[in-house]
Every structure is written in C-alpha cells, then in structure tokens.
Design a protein around this motif. Structure first.
Motif, short mmCIF file in Angstrom:
data_model
loop_
_atom_site.label_atom_id
_atom_site.label_comp_id
_atom_site.label_asym_id
_atom_site.label_seq_id
_atom_site.Cartn_x
_atom_site.Cartn_y
_atom_site.Cartn_z
N LYS A 24 42.45 -5.86 -62.63
CA LYS A 24 42.51 -4.74 -61.67
C LYS A 24 42.73 -5.26 -60.25
O LYS A 24 43.47 -4.65 -59.46
CB LYS A 24 41.21 -3.92 -61.72
N ARG A 68 51.54 0.71 -57.99
CA ARG A 68 51.66 2.08 -58.46
C ARG A 68 52.02 2.14 -59.94
O ARG A 68 51.70 3.11 -60.62
CB ARG A 68 52.77 2.75 -57.61
N ARG A 107 49.10 -0.08 -64.72
CA ARG A 107 47.81 0.55 -64.93
C ARG A 107 46.96 -0.35 -65.83
O ARG A 107 47.23 -0.46 -67.04
CB ARG A 107 47.98 1.93 -65.59
N VAL A 108 45.98 -0.99 -65.26
CA VAL A 108 45.04 -1.78 -66.05
C VAL A 108 44.02 -0.80 -66.62
O VAL A 108 43.34 -0.10 -65.86
CB VAL A 108 44.35 -2.85 -65.19
N LEU A 109 43.96 -0.71 -67.92
CA LEU A 109 43.14 0.33 -68.54
C LEU A 109 41.67 -0.07 -68.53
O LEU A 109 41.33 -1.26 -68.62
CB LEU A 109 43.59 0.58 -69.98
N PRO A 110 40.79 0.92 -68.43
CA PRO A 110 39.36 0.62 -68.51
C PRO A 110 39.01 0.00 -69.87
O PRO A 110 39.70 0.27 -70.87
CB PRO A 110 38.70 2.00 -68.39
N MET A 161 39.77 1.37 -73.71
CA MET A 161 41.04 2.10 -73.86
C MET A 161 42.12 1.06 -74.16
O MET A 161 42.13 -0.01 -73.56
CB MET A 161 41.35 2.79 -72.53
N SER A 189 41.40 -8.08 -74.27
CA SER A 189 40.21 -8.18 -75.13
C SER A 189 39.92 -9.66 -75.35
O SER A 189 40.81 -10.41 -75.76
CB SER A 189 40.47 -7.53 -76.50
N ILE A 193 47.35 -6.74 -74.47
CA ILE A 193 48.29 -5.75 -74.99
C ILE A 193 48.89 -5.01 -73.81
O ILE A 193 48.17 -4.56 -72.91
CB ILE A 193 47.59 -4.77 -75.94
N VAL A 203 40.99 -4.17 -82.38
CA VAL A 203 41.31 -5.52 -81.90
C VAL A 203 40.06 -6.42 -81.98
O VAL A 203 39.02 -6.10 -81.41
CB VAL A 203 41.83 -5.46 -80.44
N ALA A 204 40.17 -7.48 -82.71
CA ALA A 204 39.11 -8.48 -82.88
C ALA A 204 37.89 -7.94 -83.62
O ALA A 204 36.87 -8.63 -83.70
CB ALA A 204 38.70 -9.09 -81.53
N TRP A 238 42.35 12.46 -68.00
CA TRP A 238 43.09 11.28 -68.48
C TRP A 238 42.38 10.55 -69.62
O TRP A 238 43.02 9.77 -70.34
CB TRP A 238 43.44 10.32 -67.34
N TYR A 277 46.66 9.13 -66.81
CA TYR A 277 45.83 8.15 -66.11
C TYR A 277 46.50 7.78 -64.78
O TYR A 277 47.67 7.38 -64.75
CB TYR A 277 45.66 6.90 -66.99
#
Lengths: 346, 346, 346, 346
Positions: free
Chosen positions: A264, A271, A274-277, A280, A298, A309, B206-207, D43, D50
């Motif tokens: 992040k 813009r 998007r680094v996902l939480p 997710m 992960s 990913i 995953v994993a 989202w 998102y």
C-alpha cells in the motif's frame, strides 16, 4: 485538441483505443488506419461504435499520417512500428507503440526472441518503457513510449515492491499467468475458434513466450541484478482479463499483513493500482472494463514463499488504457483523464 | 450383477457415477440416496437421465443400504462417509469413498486441515488410496477405497515419475492448478453463480486448500522423504476439467525428449494415462468426457526447471470415472469396463 | 465388420462420426479423408482421439474410396457429395450424406436456394430423407440416405404430430431456432471467433436460411398441402445444441395434457424421441452428448396457439448420431447400436 | 447536486445504478440500502467498485430514506416499492421504480399476474410508464416513474412504429425473446448456477411470463385496440443482453428498405435508439455496456410477415441506464448525461 492517429485501429487493442479516445476530452480521432478494412467506416467493422465514431478507415501512409497527427499510436504486430517511429522522430511528433518494437533495450535479445531484424535500433535508446507507475517522469519527455505488454504489466506491477525491497530471492521466481482470449487478437485461428476454446483451458508458449525477456528486463532493473524467470501463459475461456499467480522464496520473515502494508505504501497515490485488503483476492471480473491493476499478497509460512496475485483487463491496463494513461502523462493531464470509469460487473 | 449403492447421487460426482454405472455391464444401480430429493426420480432432478435411469431416490438409511448392496459408493461432504465405512466393515461389504474421509493416513492432519473430528480412525489403516496406477494391487483386496481428490489425481500422476526417479528437488515444487466450476459442486453459492463466474478467473484457498496435505502425503511416499509444496487452485470459467501446471528444479541435466521417454516407460500399459508426444500440450477439452489423464513435460534449460502439465476431467478421472476404475479393480474386471469411451469434443 | 469410409472426417460432424463409429460394434473405420490434413493422423488433429483412433487421414480419391468401403458417409459442404453418390450408385455401395445434396426432392428448389448446379439430379429420386422416425422402412432399402439438417431435425420431429393430425393451421407456423456455434463448423470466421461470439446472441439468415425449403418440404408432406414458414436461426454462445421454439394457431380446442398424450402416442416406441411430461421443458444440456430429441408442448388458451419446444444435440441427433442411426437401419441392427449412451451433464 | 437513494443497491440492477450514478455529474449517492449486506461497504460486496464508491450499505428505513433524498430509486422484487411510493408522495419527493409495482395501469391485471395484493393502487394513476422515447413529457412532471421491464423495453421499442402506423395485424404478433442470465438477478438458484446454465439454452415461463401484460398494455395503447400476444422468454448462456425476435403479418406491401426508412424517421433524434442500416442485424454484444437499443426490420415477401429484431443491455437500457435517463428527464438535463459512453466490445 490534440490530433491523434491510430495505426491498426481494427485489432482489439486498436479498437479499444478508439473507444477510449472517442470519449477523451482533449483528444481528437484524426486518422484511423486499417490494412483489412480501409475504406469502410469504423462502425461497419465494430457495430458497438455505430453513432459513436464516424471516422472512415484509411490505408496506412506513414508520412501523411505523421504530418496530420500530434501523437501517433501504433497497435501492430511486431516489426511494423519501426518505420512509424523513424518518421515520428524525424518530424518531432510523439509515438506510443502498443507493440513490442521498442520495449527491449537490448536489440540482440529482441532479435533472438522475435526472430525479426530490428531496423530502427537507434531509436531504442530514446524509447521509454511506458509503465507510468515506474517511469512517469521519463515518459513525460520521451519521443517514443513503448507501451508494456499485457502479461508484463501484470507481472511487473505485482512484483515491483518485492524486488525493490529485496524481499525475495529472484532465482526462485515463477510467474504463472492466465489470459482471456482477446489477448490473442482478432486474427482467426483454431486457438481462438469458439468451439475449440470454450470450456477449454491450456498452456501455450511454455518456456518460450516472447514476454519473458520483457519481464526479465524490468525485474532485473528493479532487483539491481539479472533475473531469470519461468513464465507460463495459459489461454482461459473468457474474453478479457489477465490473472498472474507469482511465487518466490522470501528472504526474511514477514507476515501477510506487513507485506500488504508495504505494498500500500509502495503504491500510495497511484490511481490505477489497487492493493486489496487482506482477505480479498483479485479476480479478473473486478477489473474488467477498467484501467485498474488489483494486487494481493499471501505469505505461506509453511514454505516461506510469498504468493502474489495480480489482475488486469488485458485490453485496458494491459494495452489501450495504459496507452491513454501515457498520453495523459505526455500532455501533463491528470492521469485518469478519459479513464475515470469503473469496471463493468457482472 | 453386482449390486451397487450410491450415497449422494444428486451431487455432480454422484450423478456422474449414476450415468457411468447405468452403462456398466456388471453393475446394477440398486440404491441411490439423496438428502434433498428423496422421493423423486433421478431423472426429475437430472433430465439427461430421462428414459435412461428409472431409480427413485431414497433417504439414507445406512444399515439398510449396506445390507442391500455389494459395493457402496459415497459421494458426500467430508465427515459423512465414516458411519457408512463402519457399517460396510461390519458386514463385509466394500466401500469406495469419493470424499476425503479415508484419504489421509494421519488422522491428526485430517483433523487439522478439515476442522472435523475423525470418528472412524480405526478404519483409516485399512483404507487404500485409490489411485489404480500406483496402488492397484492394494486396492484389489481393500475394504475401503479412498478415491483420490480431483486436484491430487492431476498432481500425483503428473509428478510420480519425477519423484520416483529423484529427478527433481522436492523442496522447489510448485503446483498451480486450474479447475472448472463443476468441481465446486451443485450447491449454490455466489462463487458458482453464472454471472459472477462467467468471464472471470480467480484463485482461492491460497496456501490453505485441503487437497494440499493429500498431495503432500502421496508425493512424500513417492519421494521417500517429506515433501512440502505450494498448491494454488483457481476457479476457471468452464464446466469440466482440471489442468495443473507444475514447476520444480531438476537435479540433473535431461532433455524434454528424454524425460518424455521416461514418462512413457513409467506409464506403459496404463490405459488411462496418455503421455503426449513432444510438441503436444494437454488441454482440458481433450480429456473432457473421458477417464484419461494427459501429461506433457517441458525442460527449460535457461532455468533448469521442468514444467509438467497434466489435464483430467475432474468429474471422471478426478471422481466418478476413477471410482468405476476402482470398482473394476476390486471385481477383477478389465479396468476400462464401462469406461471405454472417448471424450466429447468440441 | 462393415467397412465404413468418412469423407470430410475433420469437420465437426465428421469427427463426431469418427468418435461414434470408433465404438460401434459392427463398423470398422476403413477410410478417413480430409482435404486439409491428409497425411496426418486423426489424433494429431483431434487430440481427444489420441489412443482411441489410429487412422491416418487420406486425400479423397472417390473410386478408391468407394471400392474399399461398404458404406460411405459424406460430411462435406453442399455440392461435394454428388460425385461420391454417383460412384456409390455405380458400384452398388451405400451412401449416407450428412450434407444437403440429396435432401430436396425438387432440384430447382435446391439450385435456387443453394446457388449451385445440381450435377446428380438423377440420384435425387432414389435418395431417401433420413429421418428414421418417419422413414425407416424406406431408408432400409435406399442407396442414398440424405441425412437431415440439424435445424430441420428439431423442427420436423417437433411438428410432425400436429401436422399429421391437422391440429394447426400451417399458414401460421413460425419456427424460431437457436443453435450452438459448433453448427457453424470448424472453418474459421469472425462469427465463430471466441471473443466475438462469447456473451453474444444474434440472428442470422433471416428469411433466407437454406434449411427453410428442407423444413417446408417435409412439413408439406406431413400436412398433405404446401406449407410456407418463417424460420429464423440464431447463433447462441454455447458449443452444442439446438432449441427450436415453434408457434402455430390451433384448429381446435385441446389442452396441454391432451396434446402431450397425443405426442407420446405418436412417438411410442421411439428410442430417441423423448416427449417430456407436462411441467418439464426441453433444454439443450439435457440432450447434449446423446442422440435424443426432447419435446414439450404448451397450449396457450389466451391466444389459441400451441408452442412446441424441441431440443437436440446438433452434432449427434442433428448430424453424426442420426447418421449412425441410419446405418443401423440399413444394416438391420437395433437402432441404438453404438448410440446407447446417456448425454453428458453438466 | 441531487441527492439520490438506491433501495436494493446490491442486486444487479441496483449495483449497476450505483456504478452509473457514481459518474453522473449531477447526482450524489446519498443512501444505498441492502437487506443482506447492511453494514458492509458497497465495495466489499462488489469489488469492481473498490476505490470508486465509498458508501456503506444501510438497512432500509423508509421515512428516513425519503427525508434524506431528492430522488429515490427502488430496485426491489415486486410488492416492495409500494410503501416507498407512498412516502415519496407524502413528502413531495420523486420515485423511479425499477420493479413492477407501478407499471400496470389495471390493478386487477397486476394482482392476477403477480399473485400479490396491490396496497398502493391510488398511486398507480399518478405513475408514468418510464419509456422516455414514448413518454418523456409525462415523465418530466411525474411523481412516480415506473421504469419498464427489460423484455418490454426491447419489445415495445421494436414494435412501436409498426403499431403506430397500423402496418401489422396485432392478432398475429409473436415475441420470442432471449435474455442473458444477469436478468435473473443475483439470487442463487439452479437456473443461474454456472454448471447448469453454461452451454445450455432453454425457454421458461412459456405463456405465463409476467412481462406479458406489461407488453400488451403498451402495445394496445400504441395500436389503439387490445393486443394479445405470445411472448416466450429464453435463458441464454451469456451475462448481459436481450435480443427479441418478433413476427407479425403485414397489412400492406412494404419493402425492407421502406420500412427501415420509416423506423429511422420514427426514431429521429433519439440518442439511444439505433435503427440499423439494411444488411446489419442487432447483436447483444454491440449494445452491451451501453444504453442503446439496436433495431432492424426484415420483410419476408414469401410469407408477408415482418421480422423485427431488437437488442439491448438488460441491465442498462433494460434497467439502470433507462432509470438514469428518466432521472435526466426529470431534472431537465440532456438525456445522455452520465450515459454518454460507448458499449464495451468484445
């Protein structure tokens, strides 16, 4: 208004560029060329553009094209953008090449992987690899922007923080990518024939795909050392989207949460990344129709590997959208000008 | 005729078993059970079987079921085959379990990955892992056959020659698998909702996927040492098929041609493993509707890795077909009895 | 064993015929021809047949072909089966033509709709329209069987009871048909290009499709009067299957239940026509992979129309399976010889 | 900025409305409600949003909702918009209902087809059928806009010129429609389960679908006489799109060219109706992702019938896009405000 030309407007990347630029507030579609459909209107070939784009397709005449345009986009098979690059250089215009001709800094590597002589090698040095998240300053002043390949975009954005921070052993890197069929273009082949491809999944270009050296070049620059990878692309029974699953051994202990934070930070202010939480995962449908690259990491403590990913729309962030983003960089516009739309779901 | 019962006949694996056994020359469909559809005919639930299978679905009554059958197949969520196993054992019948209850030799590992207490651990020792290509002698005399998972079938068949011959470093093994949506069963969920899944590709588990310890158990036995892997499954927008792409560092120099020869030798005489000629790659459509596992190997001299690709129909070789193959082993029939059909293409 | 030859073995209908006949207990695949792939093995072109069919594809030599075979199947574009028909006639062999050359009794109508000269018009009189449910006696002794088109099979079977019993006004007949993409064959075109066809639905050949006169010919024979119809085919984003929705004004009051009974009576004893119980509707997936035609009727009392829906697998009942059924009729075998398999679901 | 609320924001129509309005220059997403996901962010439920939409989903509280919004959209199963309509009326706000509660002028017909009591029948008279191409003046001043159903939109736009000009015999009208699966919503069912629906085509609601009286109401108004139709919807293995194929007997001689001209005239100035040139046929992919309805007509001189084909994106022109178009009418904005995008292809 900036006058733009699109060479190869009736391939999928070219047509997507036409669609995006038709709604760009600062660009005017001045020349659209097509080898197969010259003389027809764009909408006769692409009926979704009926009432949207009125241009008639033209045969390619390089000098005339360049003289009529401020910025030229080429969306052509490799080898064909070189003469356009030369003319653009001569006339002081700008080129954004969606093909492979200016991506590899080492012309020998180009010639060895593409089995094609490079006839404009002098231009390679002045071309910039058009991944704005890494090179936006250089892009701004470049004559030629080498718009990245679709697979490389997903791989490089997914791995950049790891290599920059030396968090992984590059020797152990494996990139397993899956692409929708539009990536194979609009040219006809059994591989893209509906009944052969639907309900089918397969690898291709195992250990030989031409995006390999492009990925290696950029990962090596990030790592500060030569990186050699295994890259396996797969043909997936969907139209749009690339998802890359990437594996490497970690060089030190780190948790999924910590690594997500690091990502992040790395992409703060971007813009289109998007680094996902945590919790997710990227999916191609979440980016289809948008210029976004979604990324999740992960950490597997059992094997001390990280699995990254990433997902993009291969025709947008992997081609036409990124080209428009590069246009915006060149023009000094906000990078999301004409790209400020959400993906389409479902 | 052998009297067979299928517990869970209205899941996809169960229904595929019904279809296959309805044409098996030595089996008689005696009991079909279904929790959701008891009282209905099989064809009301699966209209392709109208005029083909006349059985009415029954609620499960374990003692009665076992008493009426010679061989019982269970196609149930994990945890539910245990009581059937106990009754089969008590009455000297045979069980072929398509679920996970008897696959893992180590009950602690089962309990840790499946978050379920194992209530029939005494039976585990007498269960045989039902991969006929590796264990047909043991299967023949077993009371309980633990039919392998779909992903493990593709992975173990793909890697067995490499590990047996110690051609790879097991520490470097990565298994990246892609499955059709039928593998997620007939139960409803957003992950299997048409509009969410079509034109979408994503990883999951995953994993953490539960097939990981099953694969590791079998690879460890083949390698003669503990093997820990990264295994990533992906949901692919197609109905049937699994394709696994597997990577490992080679321990010695070998060419693609030599390795292909070694695979052909290893699988010589196997009716359902097709080692493809060099230059041909597996694709799920080439095995869909058949009991075959297609395999190809590629050596990458740049990275000294081997890439193994295998493909199966997850509902046939990955479930119901393999179960019928196991039935044939038990009965001493040719292994392709009732399975001697080509896949359906396109 | 009967020696069979398949001319055009590498189109979809031809390849399906190879697959079906490879498991037929009385047929031996003696000659397989292919214009594009002569010299290759069948499995190099169709990998699902690897290990199943060993034949090498041959270039077509009509006299030699006919001399080596007892029965010849032609699966060719229209116009190309005529010379084969002449040679078969000369040598007293049998021909089952999956194309259109011998279906229309009126050569002028053929020439007008197919824009092709008919060079074997003398054979037309001795050809029998190969719909066994209507013409099995005639087929048995015919030299040339004109295997019906895929759309006509679904339409004629769906409407035969209504016209035979004069329950509808033929003047009001509308046939709205939807076909999977495999019906367009293996030839490459934008209409069958994955990215153009997936997630797309469209009509084609509106009021001009060549199956129109074939349907009209057979409906007229059933009605005992000339029937002119509207027939609209649609391209559906699926591989296999045709579903026809047919509308006509009823000539007298009848309920859905009564009409369903009448259909069951009409098709009593037919192995491959399944009249569905009231409340069940045909779907292409229920017949895919089988030789069945599923039919349901609905009477709409508001409009006094009947809606008939029929579904087939276009490559099986609509082509190769029906051809095998015709072979069985010719040979005096049970009609389901080599066709006694259930469809594949899901 | 106009404050808008969306009730039922996590169904497909609701989510599409969120996406469209998030880019509308005059609308502010003030309240999003969801029964199933209240408390989550939008989202989390729809990952394509998102970084695009930050709203948290709320439980529905009708008075509070209406007090906070200027315009309310309801995207709910039938029966649930009535109380919202009452509150909107009471407070002098505006309602655009994407459901069926206010479409039918005759409450008895509503109750008979929907099997639901109508509890706000007094509001029906003040509701306007929200097809802007026919009713934009009435819409402008209405309190309640009854946004048309997806099938009716495609049918009514396709037939309006024919009925207005009395060119067809309404008695002979047949509407055969095919819809993508997103039309069935996000609710889980076997009919929308990936493995059941992919590669499958089927009719449903034969002679009983609830859009029938809605179509009949509007066609009757256009025809100036009661119109009774056969309408058959079909489930098509694609996500988005409706294509309707419509048949009727012509009342006088007219050519395809003349009729096409008449359609162009009828729809002159309409931004979202595209009458295609002769020789071009609608396809759902050409309108997917856009608010357009594409229409083509073909006259069959053999049968004296006209075949009209129309195509829309069921979630846009068939639901959310049309609702935004109605919002623009209400607000006196250009009708393409926030809708000025081309469809996405391929």
């Amino acid at each position: 208004m900036i006058k733009v030309g699109i060479v190869g407007a009736t391939g999928y990347a070219g047509a997507e560029l036409v669609r995006l630029l038709s709604r760009h507030p600062k660009a005017e579609l001045t020349v659209l060329t097509s080898q197969s459909y010259a003389g027809k209107t764009m909408w006769e070939v692409f009926p979704h553009l009926y009432g949207v784009v009125d241009n008639t397709l033209e045969a390619l005449n390089v000098p005339e094209l360049v003289s009529r345009c401020d910025v030229v986009f080429t969306a052509l098979p490799h080898g064909h953008a070189m003469p356009v690059g030369q003319e653009v250089m001569r006339r002081g215009k700008r080129l954004i090449d969606l093909g492979a001709d200016f991506r590899l800094k080492d012309v020998d590597i180009y010639q060895s992987w593409y089995k094609t002589e490079h006839t404009a090698s002098v231009l390679v040095a002045s071309a910039v690899y058009g991944l704005p998240e890494l090179y936006r300053l250089e892009i701004k002043d470049s004559v030629i922007v080498a718009n990245p390949g679709c697979y490389p975009t997903s791989a490089i954005l997914g791995l950049a923080p790891l290599l920059t921070d030396k968090l992984i052993d590059p020797e152990t890197l494996i990139i397993d990518s899956k692409s929708g069929v539009s990536g194979a273009g609009r040219g006809l082949s059994l591989k893209t024939h509906f009944s052969e491809t639907t309900n089918n999944f397969q690898a291709y270009g195992v250990a030989t795909h031409r995006h390999t050296p492009e990925i290696e070049q950029e990962l090596s620059l990030l790592a500060g050392m030569p990186v050699t990878i295994n890259f396996t692309p797969h043909l997936t029974p969907m139209i749009r989207g690339i998802l890359s699953t990437m594996y490497a051994k970690l060089t030190r202990n780190i948790t999924t949460e910590e690594l997500t934070e690091r990502y992040k930070e790395f992409y703060q202010g971007e813009r289109f990344v998007r680094v996902l939480p945590v919790g997710m995962l990227p999916q191609t449908k979440a980016v289809a129709g948008s210029n976004c690259c979604d990324i999740a990491v992960s950490v597997d403590p059992r094997t001390k590997r990280v699995i990254v990913i990433s997902a993009i729309d291969n025709l947008i962030k992997g081609a036409a959208g990124q080209a428009v983003q590069n246009l915006n960089v060149i023009l000094g516009l906000p990078e999301d000008t004409g790209l400020d739309f959400a993906g389409m779901y479902p």
